[in-house]
Motif scaffolding. Structure first.
Motif, PDB file in Angstrom:
ATOM      1  N   ARG A  36       0.904  -1.145   0.000  1.00 21.05           N
ATOM      2  CA  ARG A  36       0.000   0.000   0.000  1.00 21.05           C
ATOM      3  C   ARG A  36       0.934   1.183   0.000  1.00 21.05           C
ATOM      4  NH1 ARG A  36      -4.926  -1.917   3.650  1.00 21.05           N
ATOM      5  NH2 ARG A  36      -6.136  -2.684   1.889  1.00 21.05           N
ATOM      6  N   SER A  37       0.605   2.181  -0.806  1.00 17.80           N
ATOM      7  CA  SER A  37       1.534   3.299  -0.958  1.00 17.80           C
ATOM      8  C   SER A  37       2.816   2.721  -1.526  1.00 17.80           C
ATOM      9  CB  SER A  37       1.680   3.986   0.401  1.00 17.80           C
ATOM     10  OG  SER A  37       2.818   4.762   0.512  1.00 17.80           O
ATOM     11  N   ARG A  38       3.950   3.038  -0.951  1.00 20.27           N
ATOM     12  CA  ARG A  38       5.208   2.530  -1.528  1.00 20.27           C
ATOM     13  C   ARG A  38       5.856   1.456  -0.678  1.00 20.27           C
ATOM     14  NH1 ARG A  38       7.957   7.710   0.851  1.00 20.27           N
ATOM     15  NH2 ARG A  38       9.605   6.602   1.942  1.00 20.27           N
ATOM     16  N   HIS A  39       5.184   1.023   0.386  1.00 13.50           N
ATOM     17  CA  HIS A  39       5.787   0.077   1.322  1.00 13.50           C
ATOM     18  C   HIS A  39       5.175  -1.316   1.194  1.00 13.50           C
ATOM     19  CE1 HIS A  39       7.764   3.430   3.199  1.00 13.50           C
ATOM     20  NE2 HIS A  39       6.598   4.039   3.306  1.00 13.50           N
ATOM     21  N   PRO A  40       5.993  -2.352   0.894  1.00 13.88           N
ATOM     22  CA  PRO A  40       5.475  -3.721   0.876  1.00 13.88           C
ATOM     23  C   PRO A  40       5.233  -4.187   2.310  1.00 13.88           C
ATOM     24  CG  PRO A  40       7.824  -3.725   0.380  1.00 13.88           C
ATOM     25  CD  PRO A  40       7.403  -2.290   0.505  1.00 13.88           C
ATOM     26  N   ILE A  41       3.980  -4.523   2.617  1.00 17.80           N
ATOM     27  CA  ILE A  41       3.638  -4.872   3.993  1.00 17.80           C
ATOM     28  C   ILE A  41       2.749  -6.113   4.085  1.00 17.80           C
ATOM     29  CG2 ILE A  41       3.843  -2.533   4.895  1.00 17.80           C
ATOM     30  CD1 ILE A  41       0.740  -2.355   4.670  1.00 17.80           C
ATOM     31  N   HIS A  42       2.540  -6.818   2.976  1.00 12.10           N
ATOM     32  CA  HIS A  42       1.566  -7.908   2.982  1.00 12.10           C
ATOM     33  C   HIS A  42       2.032  -8.982   2.006  1.00 12.10           C
ATOM     34  CE1 HIS A  42      -2.356  -9.549   3.807  1.00 12.10           C
ATOM     35  NE2 HIS A  42      -2.739  -9.491   2.543  1.00 12.10           N
ATOM     36  N   VAL A  43       1.663 -10.213   2.277  1.00 10.07           N
ATOM     37  CA  VAL A  43       2.075 -11.318   1.419  1.00 10.07           C
ATOM     38  C   VAL A  43       0.915 -12.290   1.245  1.00 10.07           C
ATOM     39  CG1 VAL A  43       3.024 -12.703   3.325  1.00 10.07           C
ATOM     40  CG2 VAL A  43       3.971 -12.960   1.026  1.00 10.07           C
ATOM     41  N   GLY A  44       0.883 -12.917   0.072  1.00  9.49           N
ATOM     42  CA  GLY A  44      -0.129 -13.921  -0.228  1.00  9.49           C
ATOM     43  C   GLY A  44       0.464 -14.970  -1.148  1.00  9.49           C
ATOM     44  N   VAL A  45      -0.386 -15.852  -1.655  1.00 11.43           N
ATOM     45  CA  VAL A  45       0.038 -16.951  -2.529  1.00 11.43           C
ATOM     46  C   VAL A  45      -0.740 -16.862  -3.831  1.00 11.43           C
ATOM     47  CG1 VAL A  45       0.150 -19.463  -2.787  1.00 11.43           C
ATOM     48  CG2 VAL A  45       0.565 -18.427  -0.553  1.00 11.43           C
ATOM     49  N   TRP A  46      -0.028 -16.954  -4.946  1.00 11.85           N
ATOM     50  CA  TRP A  46      -0.653 -16.913  -6.266  1.00 11.85           C
ATOM     51  C   TRP A  46      -1.323 -18.248  -6.550  1.00 11.85           C
ATOM     52  CZ3 TRP A  46      -1.780 -13.138  -9.529  1.00 11.85           C
ATOM     53  CH2 TRP A  46      -2.220 -13.481 -10.804  1.00 11.85           C
ATOM     54  N   LEU A  47      -2.567 -18.185  -7.009  1.00 11.88           N
ATOM     55  CA  LEU A  47      -3.292 -19.370  -7.461  1.00 11.88           C
ATOM     56  C   LEU A  47      -3.724 -19.140  -8.902  1.00 11.88           C
ATOM     57  CD1 LEU A  47      -5.604 -20.149  -4.402  1.00 11.88           C
ATOM     58  CD2 LEU A  47      -3.319 -21.032  -4.894  1.00 11.88           C
ATOM     59  N   ALA A  48      -3.638 -20.190  -9.707  1.00  5.73           N
ATOM     60  CA  ALA A  48      -3.991 -20.090 -11.120  1.00  5.73           C
ATOM     61  C   ALA A  48      -5.474 -20.400 -11.329  1.00  5.73           C
ATOM     62  CB  ALA A  48      -3.103 -21.023 -11.940  1.00  5.73           C
TER      63      ALA A  48
END
Length: 131
Positions: free
Chosen positions: A81-93
């Motif tokens: 959010r904005s310019r700071h990476p603060i969250h992670v998830g997993v890509w699903l196809a």
């Protein structure tokens, strides 16, 4: 039915400690272990989102993850959010591709990139495990 369907709606917790309570990192750890056979380290989850961003950026585990342009099922997705990476998830196809993640305001959700943007998230990068 995809295995992720059973996870939709699991609650978010700031400390992510418990069989069905997750913060974003604990959720990604569980998904990687149970569905992709990858062990990720436990990291502290400070309340300060800038500190969390630094942890994601600087943790030694990041060396085992290579940034890729085109994601595949199981790749980690770093969000900001904005310019700071603060969250992670997993890509699903699924449905053209999207991110399975555990967000503070909604718990576990699956969102395509357009829905992520509508909710204020930008994809910082896709990361693939490289043993």
């Amino acid at each position: 039915m995809h295995w992720a369907a059973a996870m939709i709606g699991l609650p978010w917790s700031p400390h992510g400690r418990g069989p069905d309570l997750f913060n974003c990192w604990e959720f990604v750890r569980m998904v990687q272990a149970q569905h992709f056979g990858r062990g990720l380290p436990d990291i502290a989850n400070p309340e300060d989102t800038l500190a969390m961003g630094r942890i994601f950026r600087d943790h030694p585990e990041r060396r085992r993850w290579v940034k890729v342009d085109v994601p595949q099922e199981g790749d980690c997705v770093l969000l900001r959010r904005s310019r700071h990476p603060i969250h992670v998830g997993v890509w699903l196809a699924l449905d053209g591709g999207g991110v399975l993640h555990c967000a503070e305001d909604s718990g576990v959700v699956f969102q395509r990139p357009d829905a992520l943007r509508l909710n204020g998230w930008a994809i910082e990068g896709f990361y693939r495990f490289s043993p």
